[in-house]
Design a protein around this motif. Structure first.
Motif, PDB file in Angstrom:
ATOM      1  N   CYS A 172      47.971  49.601  45.258  1.00  4.89           N
ATOM      2  CA  CYS A 172      46.708  48.969  46.176  1.00  4.89           C
ATOM      3  C   CYS A 172      45.903  48.108  45.069  1.00  4.89           C
ATOM      4  O   CYS A 172      45.256  47.354  45.673  1.00  4.89           O
ATOM      5  CB  CYS A 172      45.664  50.248  46.526  1.00  4.89           C
ATOM      6  SG  CYS A 172      46.325  51.402  47.677  1.00  4.89           S
ATOM      7  N   VAL A 173      46.031  48.339  43.795  1.00  8.24           N
ATOM      8  CA  VAL A 173      45.177  47.478  42.926  1.00  8.24           C
ATOM      9  C   VAL A 173      45.827  45.954  42.907  1.00  8.24           C
ATOM     10  O   VAL A 173      47.159  45.897  42.493  1.00  8.24           O
ATOM     11  CB  VAL A 173      44.833  48.006  41.576  1.00  8.24           C
ATOM     12  CG1 VAL A 173      44.483  47.164  40.693  1.00  8.24           C
ATOM     13  CG2 VAL A 173      43.982  49.298  41.872  1.00  8.24           C
ATOM     14  N   PHE A 174      45.094  44.723  42.913  1.00  7.70           N
ATOM     15  CA  PHE A 174      45.656  43.529  42.904  1.00  7.70           C
ATOM     16  C   PHE A 174      45.504  43.269  41.355  1.00  7.70           C
ATOM     17  O   PHE A 174      44.751  43.680  40.410  1.00  7.70           O
ATOM     18  CB  PHE A 174      44.749  42.557  43.316  1.00  7.70           C
ATOM     19  CG  PHE A 174      44.795  42.743  45.122  1.00  7.70           C
ATOM     20  CD1 PHE A 174      45.756  41.963  45.747  1.00  7.70           C
ATOM     21  CD2 PHE A 174      43.753  43.417  45.453  1.00  7.70           C
ATOM     22  CE1 PHE A 174      45.858  42.069  47.033  1.00  7.70           C
ATOM     23  CE2 PHE A 174      44.010  43.428  46.841  1.00  7.70           C
ATOM     24  CZ  PHE A 174      44.869  42.660  47.685  1.00  7.70           C
ATOM     25  N   ARG A 175      46.663  42.517  40.890  1.00  8.63           N
ATOM     26  CA  ARG A 175      46.817  41.852  39.591  1.00  8.63           C
ATOM     27  C   ARG A 175      45.716  40.934  39.259  1.00  8.63           C
ATOM     28  O   ARG A 175      45.197  40.355  40.148  1.00  8.63           O
ATOM     29  CB  ARG A 175      48.191  41.135  39.597  1.00  8.63           C
ATOM     30  CG  ARG A 175      49.465  41.691  39.496  1.00  8.63           C
ATOM     31  CD  ARG A 175      50.629  40.980  39.827  1.00  8.63           C
ATOM     32  NE  ARG A 175      50.746  39.835  38.948  1.00  8.63           N
ATOM     33  CZ  ARG A 175      51.463  40.066  37.843  1.00  8.63           C
ATOM     34  NH1 ARG A 175      51.916  41.243  37.361  1.00  8.63           N
ATOM     35  NH2 ARG A 175      51.539  38.681  37.104  1.00  8.63           N
ATOM     36  N   ILE A 176      45.195  41.133  37.976  1.00 13.04           N
ATOM     37  CA  ILE A 176      44.170  40.083  37.235  1.00 13.04           C
ATOM     38  C   ILE A 176      44.831  38.665  37.345  1.00 13.04           C
ATOM     39  O   ILE A 176      43.728  37.831  37.030  1.00 13.04           O
ATOM     40  CB  ILE A 176      43.665  40.782  36.092  1.00 13.04           C
ATOM     41  CG1 ILE A 176      42.390  40.486  36.040  1.00 13.04           C
ATOM     42  CG2 ILE A 176      44.430  40.513  35.061  1.00 13.04           C
ATOM     43  CD1 ILE A 176      41.439  41.117  34.809  1.00 13.04           C
ATOM     44  N   LYS A 215      41.260  36.540  37.170  1.00 11.62           N
ATOM     45  CA  LYS A 215      40.409  36.540  38.085  1.00 11.62           C
ATOM     46  C   LYS A 215      39.292  37.274  36.997  1.00 11.62           C
ATOM     47  O   LYS A 215      39.406  37.935  36.236  1.00 11.62           O
ATOM     48  CB  LYS A 215      41.139  37.661  39.185  1.00 11.62           C
ATOM     49  CG  LYS A 215      41.888  37.054  39.849  1.00 11.62           C
ATOM     50  CD  LYS A 215      42.416  38.147  40.925  1.00 11.62           C
ATOM     51  CE  LYS A 215      44.056  37.647  41.451  1.00 11.62           C
ATOM     52  NZ  LYS A 215      44.425  38.793  42.381  1.00 11.62           N
ATOM     53  N   THR A 216      38.108  37.224  37.785  1.00 16.02           N
ATOM     54  CA  THR A 216      36.992  37.940  37.287  1.00 16.02           C
ATOM     55  C   THR A 216      36.159  39.160  37.815  1.00 16.02           C
ATOM     56  O   THR A 216      35.353  39.445  37.758  1.00 16.02           O
ATOM     57  CB  THR A 216      35.900  37.050  36.732  1.00 16.02           C
ATOM     58  OG1 THR A 216      35.630  36.309  37.871  1.00 16.02           O
ATOM     59  CG2 THR A 216      36.464  35.775  35.713  1.00 16.02           C
ATOM     60  N   ASN A 217      37.300  39.772  38.538  1.00 14.47           N
ATOM     61  CA  ASN A 217      37.147  40.852  39.284  1.00 14.47           C
ATOM     62  C   ASN A 217      38.311  41.770  39.225  1.00 14.47           C
ATOM     63  O   ASN A 217      39.257  41.392  38.847  1.00 14.47           O
ATOM     64  CB  ASN A 217      36.763  40.662  40.919  1.00 14.47           C
ATOM     65  CG  ASN A 217      37.994  40.302  41.453  1.00 14.47           C
ATOM     66  OD1 ASN A 217      38.901  40.710  42.052  1.00 14.47           O
ATOM     67  ND2 ASN A 217      38.224  38.860  41.644  1.00 14.47           N
ATOM     68  N   PHE A 218      38.052  43.004  39.684  1.00 17.52           N
ATOM     69  CA  PHE A 218      38.999  44.092  40.147  1.00 17.52           C
ATOM     70  C   PHE A 218      38.814  44.279  41.604  1.00 17.52           C
ATOM     71  O   PHE A 218      37.671  44.739  41.997  1.00 17.52           O
ATOM     72  CB  PHE A 218      38.877  45.282  39.171  1.00 17.52           C
ATOM     73  CG  PHE A 218      39.231  45.302  37.865  1.00 17.52           C
ATOM     74  CD1 PHE A 218      40.679  45.143  37.536  1.00 17.52           C
ATOM     75  CD2 PHE A 218      38.105  45.372  36.875  1.00 17.52           C
ATOM     76  CE1 PHE A 218      40.926  44.912  36.127  1.00 17.52           C
ATOM     77  CE2 PHE A 218      38.611  45.310  35.400  1.00 17.52           C
ATOM     78  CZ  PHE A 218      40.097  45.256  35.076  1.00 17.52           C
ATOM     79  N   GLY A 219      40.050  44.283  41.975  1.00 19.30           N
ATOM     80  CA  GLY A 219      39.986  44.657  43.478  1.00 19.30           C
ATOM     81  C   GLY A 219      41.235  45.342  43.971  1.00 19.30           C
ATOM     82  O   GLY A 219      42.437  45.407  43.322  1.00 19.30           O
TER      83      GLY A 219
END
Length: 220
Positions: free
Chosen positions: A62-66, A80-84
């Motif tokens: 479920c977690v997207f790559r950074i 990216k500057t987030n975790f999603g």
């Protein structure tokens, strides 16, 4: 609670979004990623009591790559500057409606539904709404739903989609390009023990929309 390591890392990354810094601080990234994945695992367990269709997922699904895809972007920052994480049957690449958690200092939000659905799915959703507008309105115009999600996400067509009459009473419901929603969450909530409750409330309200969308998608 969301571990402090996640916020600290994202704040540092925002200030140092380059490959040299990233690799020099790889241990910090690995810890933050591990902590976020654990948080997502706990969230999956929480969400499956609301929507059993997410059963069988794990955080890594479920977690997207950074890493950002910068090939066609003027913004060449590599990370990216987030975790999603997108929690839905089949994980982050699922075509089904699901539940999204976005962690980014000062820009956190919860959301879900179908974002950028493929053309066949978008057409099927519009067709279902066209023939059953009251069912869809009973979800998105419900007072509790509106309190969390005042409007559907994203830009809309300026005119009626091809194949639908412009004088259809509920034409505005067919003009969306996404059938998704989002709700901003303050840093104070995200970094407190109130965040799991906020997730539960937001996603419990979202579930009927996902159920409506997924019933359509299952029949394709």
């Amino acid at each position: 609670m969301l571990p402090n390591s996640i916020y600290k890392y994202l704040i540092d990354l925002r200030k140092n979004n380059n490959r040299d810094w990233f690799h020099a601080n790889k241990a910090q990234y690995n810890q933050a990623k591990k902590d976020f994945e654990l948080f997502v695992e706990l969230s999956i367990q929480q969400i499956k009591h609301i929507d059993p269709s997410v059963t069988g997922n794990n955080a890594k699904d479920c977690v997207f790559r950074i890493f950002r895809d910068v090939r066609f972007s003027n913004d060449k920052r590599p990370y990216k500057t987030n975790f999603g994480a997108f929690i839905a049957r089949g994980g982050r690449k699922s075509r089904y409606g699901g539940y999204y958690i976005h962690i980014e200092p000062e820009q956190c939000f919860l959301g879900g539904g179908c974002y950028m659905p493929e053309a066949k799915i978008l057409k099927a959703i519009r067709e279902e709404i066209y023939h059953h507008p009251e069912e869809f309105k009973s979800i998105v115009e419900n007072s509790q739903f509106v309190n969390h999600y005042p409007e559907l996400y994203g830009e809309k067509l300026k005119t009626a989609p091809r194949g639908y009459p412009k004088d259809f009473e509920h034409i505005q419901l067919l003009n969306y390009k996404h059938y998704a929603v989002s709700k901003a969450i303050s840093d104070d909530i995200v970094t407190s023990d109130k965040f799991p409750l906020a997730i539960h409330e937001a996603f419990e309200i979202l579930h009927p929309l996902n159920q409506f969308l997924n019933d359509i998608i299952e029949d394709l």
